[in-house]
Design a protein around this motif. Structure first.
Motif, PDB file in Angstrom:
ATOM      1  N   GLY A  26       0.782  -1.229   0.000  1.00 31.15           N
ATOM      2  CA  GLY A  26       0.000   0.000   0.000  1.00 31.15           C
ATOM      3  C   GLY A  26       0.810   1.271   0.000  1.00 31.15           C
ATOM      4  O   GLY A  26       0.223   2.371  -0.076  1.00 31.15           O
ATOM      5  N   PHE A  27       2.111   1.168   0.093  1.00 29.80           N
ATOM      6  CA  PHE A  27       2.971   2.350   0.020  1.00 29.80           C
ATOM      7  C   PHE A  27       4.352   1.892  -0.452  1.00 29.80           C
ATOM      8  O   PHE A  27       4.658   0.707  -0.437  1.00 29.80           O
ATOM      9  N   THR A  28       5.170   2.864  -0.865  1.00 33.55           N
ATOM     10  CA  THR A  28       6.504   2.522  -1.350  1.00 33.55           C
ATOM     11  C   THR A  28       7.540   2.836  -0.277  1.00 33.55           C
ATOM     12  O   THR A  28       7.453   3.839   0.422  1.00 33.55           O
ATOM     13  N   LEU A  29       8.540   1.976  -0.203  1.00 36.73           N
ATOM     14  CA  LEU A  29       9.529   2.065   0.865  1.00 36.73           C
ATOM     15  C   LEU A  29      10.688   3.006   0.588  1.00 36.73           C
ATOM     16  O   LEU A  29      11.497   3.253   1.478  1.00 36.73           O
ATOM     17  N   ASP A  30      10.780   3.550  -0.614  1.00 35.63           N
ATOM     18  CA  ASP A  30      12.029   4.205  -0.990  1.00 35.63           C
ATOM     19  C   ASP A  30      12.324   5.489  -0.225  1.00 35.63           C
ATOM     20  O   ASP A  30      13.443   5.984  -0.284  1.00 35.63           O
ATOM     21  N   SER A  31      11.362   6.033   0.496  1.00 36.45           N
ATOM     22  CA  SER A  31      11.626   7.229   1.309  1.00 36.45           C
ATOM     23  C   SER A  31      11.740   6.920   2.796  1.00 36.45           C
ATOM     24  O   SER A  31      11.813   7.840   3.616  1.00 36.45           O
ATOM     25  N   TYR A  32      11.770   5.652   3.114  1.00 33.40           N
ATOM     26  CA  TYR A  32      11.748   5.232   4.518  1.00 33.40           C
ATOM     27  C   TYR A  32      13.059   4.581   4.936  1.00 33.40           C
ATOM     28  O   TYR A  32      13.635   3.793   4.179  1.00 33.40           O
ATOM     29  N   ILE A  33      13.505   4.897   6.147  1.00 35.17           N
ATOM     30  CA  ILE A  33      14.524   4.038   6.737  1.00 35.17           C
ATOM     31  C   ILE A  33      13.792   2.822   7.289  1.00 35.17           C
ATOM     32  O   ILE A  33      12.628   2.912   7.705  1.00 35.17           O
ATOM     33  N   ILE A  34      14.471   1.700   7.270  1.00 37.23           N
ATOM     34  CA  ILE A  34      13.906   0.460   7.788  1.00 37.23           C
ATOM     35  C   ILE A  34      14.808  -0.048   8.903  1.00 37.23           C
ATOM     36  O   ILE A  34      16.031  -0.094   8.751  1.00 37.23           O
ATOM     37  N   ALA A  35      14.187  -0.403   9.996  1.00 33.89           N
ATOM     38  CA  ALA A  35      14.922  -0.976  11.113  1.00 33.89           C
ATOM     39  C   ALA A  35      14.368  -2.351  11.438  1.00 33.89           C
ATOM     40  O   ALA A  35      13.160  -2.585  11.329  1.00 33.89           O
TER      41      ALA A  35
END
Length: 131
Positions: A26-35
């Protein structure tokens, strides 16, 4: 539905490997940091690893350095945690979390704290390391 979904957990013998996936829906990860975090029974949730939105910064907890590797494939909207040389003390529920515009969470060689603000959390996947 906007969510993160972890997969790839399971039962593995000591010394074995698993690859966990954290996929966004439902959303794109490319602007998110992932932990990635983990929580063993009776213990607090601890940071394991993180990757910045560009993928340039990757940090690891001391307990997993040299054994775990984090990567991201924005085309697949997925972040991976490759876990090698697994030990019984790696047994825990593993969670991924995403924070938009918070690349500083994954800087300075540190892993983010679970108390920081995150936009999304996954439901967790169980990893059990046992013979």
């Amino acid at each position: 539905q906007l969510q993160l979904v972890e997969s790839g957990g399971g039962l593995v013998q000591p010394g074995g490997s698993l690859r966990l996936s954290c996929a966004a829906s439902g959303f794109t990860l490319d602007s998110y940091i992932i932990a990635w975090f983990r929580q063993a029974p009776g213990k607090e949730r601890d940071g394991v690893s993180c990757i910045s939105s560009s993928g340039h910064n990757r940090n690891y907890a001391d307990s997993v350095k040299g054994r775990f590797s984090i990567s991201r494939d924005n085309a697949k909207n997925t972040v991976y945690l490759q876990m090698n040389s697994l030990k019984p003390e790696d047994t825990a529920v593993y969670y991924c979390a995403a924070a938009m515009g918070m690349d500083f969470y994954c800087s300075g060689g540190e892993t983010p704290k679970p108390s920081y603000r995150y936009d999304y959390w996954g439901q967790g996947t169980q990893v059990t390391v046992s013979s």
